[in-house]
Design a protein around this motif. Sequence first.
Motif: not given
Length: 261
Positions: A232-239
């Motif tokens: 996995l290249r990365g993680f974007i937390p929401k919102p």
Amino acid sequence: MLDQEDLKWIASVSTELNSIVQQVSRYADLARQHKGEHDYLDLLGERVEFASKTAQALFDRVTSRILEGASVKTKKNERMKFSVVPSPSPTKPSRAAQITTTGRGIEPEKAATQNGSTALGIPSTAPVKNPNGNREYLLLIEDEPDVAEVASQMLAEEGYKVIIAHDGFDALKIYQSAGKQIGLVILDFFLPVMDGDAVFDELRLINPNVNVVLSSGFAEQTKIGTMLARGLRGFIPKPYTRQRLLEQVRSTLDAARQPSS
């Protein structure tokens, strides 16, 4: 006898076979939980068939090498000869085989351009935001229409061409057909039918080097850690904000272009 390349191939196929067995277990569990819904039983049957073919390819290669070695030894000793009978030609792969890549012993069918697909292989039914953009194709997998609309608009305004999928099955069909054109996949963790980790596993079977960033408001840290360890290249937390989304997308795409050390 078995050489180094054979051993590498056996290790690769054995790893893949283990992954297929895990998928069989997952689909069986989903079929029990959602009786009569979706096509889990079909997927389960196809995975079992594919696992059988993969195991047969593994068996054929190993036994062929052993028999070849025995044949050479027998010739030297002027004993009876052994002949290696080639494996029967494989039948047409199942749909499961067509959405995976395999070891060198099994070659998947190339995705054919069918009616209802664009010249790039993107299904005509798949929504594409900003199809004439000047930047990369992105595949956004998001089941909430409002979130998908906002995120795709942010990306489109930056010049990206955004293909939208609302569940894992649609996303896999799109990636199978048009994966070579897609620079990055933005994957929501919680999806209907298949969660993000299952979709990630399937994408990696199609392309082990697929660029995926996970997007979620909540996800088990252990699962995220496991996915990161598998590529996995990365993680974007929401919102997420516009700035965070665009920075993560750009940095991941740029990193993918860097030569591996």
